[in-house]
Every structure is written in C-alpha cells, then in structure tokens.
Design an enzyme around this catalytic site. Structure first.
Site: not given
Ligand code: GLN
Length: 240
Positions: A2
């Site tokens: 993210c």
């Molecule tokens: N694992 C977390 C989620 O799915 C954050 C994902 C990420 O950083 N891409 O919300």
C-alpha cells in the site's frame, strides 16, 4: 504494498496533499514508483483521516481513489493540520471492503499498515490469544492490518508510549512471523510515529510518506528498520 502518508503542519486542503501534487497518492494508486516490496497498483480502496477540533474524521471507500468524483469535491473544501491517508493493495486472500481500508481509528488515534504478516493468520494465532476476546470479535476486518492495529491499540490503551507500542508490536510480530513487512504509521494529531520494516518510507518537514509526492529537495529516505517521530516542526529517525 500500500502507500500511506501522514502530515502535521499548517492547515492544508486534502486535495493539496493527496490529489494535486505531481506524484500524489492519487497517482501512486495506479503508478507507484518505489515498489520494492512487490505489488503493482493500489486500487483496492483508499482512506483519508484528518483531525478536527471535534476529533478525527475518516472518509474511506473500497474502490480506487481515481474513481471517486465525490472525494475530489470533499478534498477541495476540507482543510486540516493533521492528516493520515492511504491507498490499498489488498494482500492476496484478504477482503476488499471499506472496513479493511486505513486509517483505522480509536479516540484521537489514526493508524495505517503497509506490508503483510507472513503465514497469516496461523503464524500470529498465539499473539491473538493475548488480546481481549471483544477486541478480536470487533476487528475492523479479518486482515493482518486490522489485527496489527488491535495489537497496537491494546498497548496504547494500556498506557504505552506510541513509540514503544509500535516497536513492541513490530518485534513480537517479527518473532512470530519472520519476514513480515511492517511499515506502521500512527498519529494523534500532535505527533506522527512510523516504522520501516520491509517497505520504503521518506520524510521531509511536516510529512512522512511511502514515496515523495513532489520534487521538494528536502525529501530524505528512511533506512529500513527505523522509527520516525515527527511533530509539526521537526522529525527524528532512530533505529527500531
Ligand atoms: N496486508 C495489508 C492489507 O491487505 C496491507 C497491504 C499492503 O500494504 N499492500 O490490507
């Protein structure tokens, strides 16, 4: 991955922070630059939280930031001196829902996680046993990020300093689930606390962000395994 950011400083419009800069979160949702942790685009939802005199307010959607015309209007007329925003790329197997989008929230706190917990959920089942049952029954979403927030929140509610709460959470999850990526971001509107563990992070005065969103020469990369503490005027970076 993210992409997330937190801002503390003179009031700015949400638009000036997350939509208008040349490499704003809006652009990072479809063309991120620093993808060292894997992933391609951040189109599984987004969220913005900002502090007001009456407490934090959140706007979250389970759709891509670029598809929300209503947010453009809202962001143009909403200003704040404290903002936490994120665009989400859901880890495989995790739900794409508004409740899974950062920022997570409790009292004055706003929180975001960039990364993944390896071996989720089995690897951290023992850690979950230490949380009150009600916390587990009311997780914002059945995701690693929401669980990490429950761990951090439990420590904050117990009176822990935010830096200690983040560091202890990274340490215990690292031990239970080695190789996890744990870039955490937390603000109460007075200070920003952030960790780097597996993903990119940059700082400049007033901002901590996964990637620089403009050409300001003041941006500095944060080394991996660091803790950043920032207030409205300055920031420090130390080993996690
Ligand atoms: N694992 C977390 C989620 O799915 C954050 C994902 C990420 O950083 N891409 O919300």
């Amino acid at each position: 991955m993210c992409r997330h950011l937190a801002y503390l400083g003179p009031p700015v419009s949400l638009s000036a922070l997350v939509l208008e800069p040349p490499h704003a979160l809006l652009r990072q949702s479809w063309a991120p630059r620093d993808m060292r942790g894997g992933g391609t685009i951040n189109a599984d939802g987004f969220g913005v939280g900002w502090h007001t005199p009456d407490g934090p307010v959140r706007y979250r959607r389970a759709s891509p930031m670029w598809s929300d015309a209503g947010f453009v209007d809202l962001a143009r007329v909403t200003t704040s001196g404290s903002v936490l925003a994120a665009v989400r790329s859901a880890t495989v197997g995790m739900p794409v829902t508004e409740g899974a989008c950062a920022p997570f929230h409790d009292g004055v706190w706003l929180f975001s996680h960039n990364g993944r917990v390896m071996g989720w959920p089995h690897s951290v089942a023992k850690l979950a046993e230490r949380l009150p049952a009600v916390d587990l029954l009311t997780l914002d979403a059945p995701t690693d990020a929401a669980f990490l927030w429950a761990l951090v929140r439990h420590r904050l509610r117990g009176g822990a300093d935010p830096a200690a709460a983040l560091a202890a959470t990274v340490s215990e999850v690292d031990s239970a689930a080695p190789g996890s990526r744990l870039n955490l971001l937390l603000t109460d509107g007075r200070r920003i606390h952030a960790t780097t563990a597996g993903h990119s992070l940059w700082t400049r005065p007033h901002v901590v962000a996964s990637e620089p969103f403009d050409d300001d020469p003041a941006w500095r990369p944060v080394p991996d395994r660091s803790l950043v503490v920032a207030d409205a005027t300055t920031y420090t970076v130390e080993d996690l």
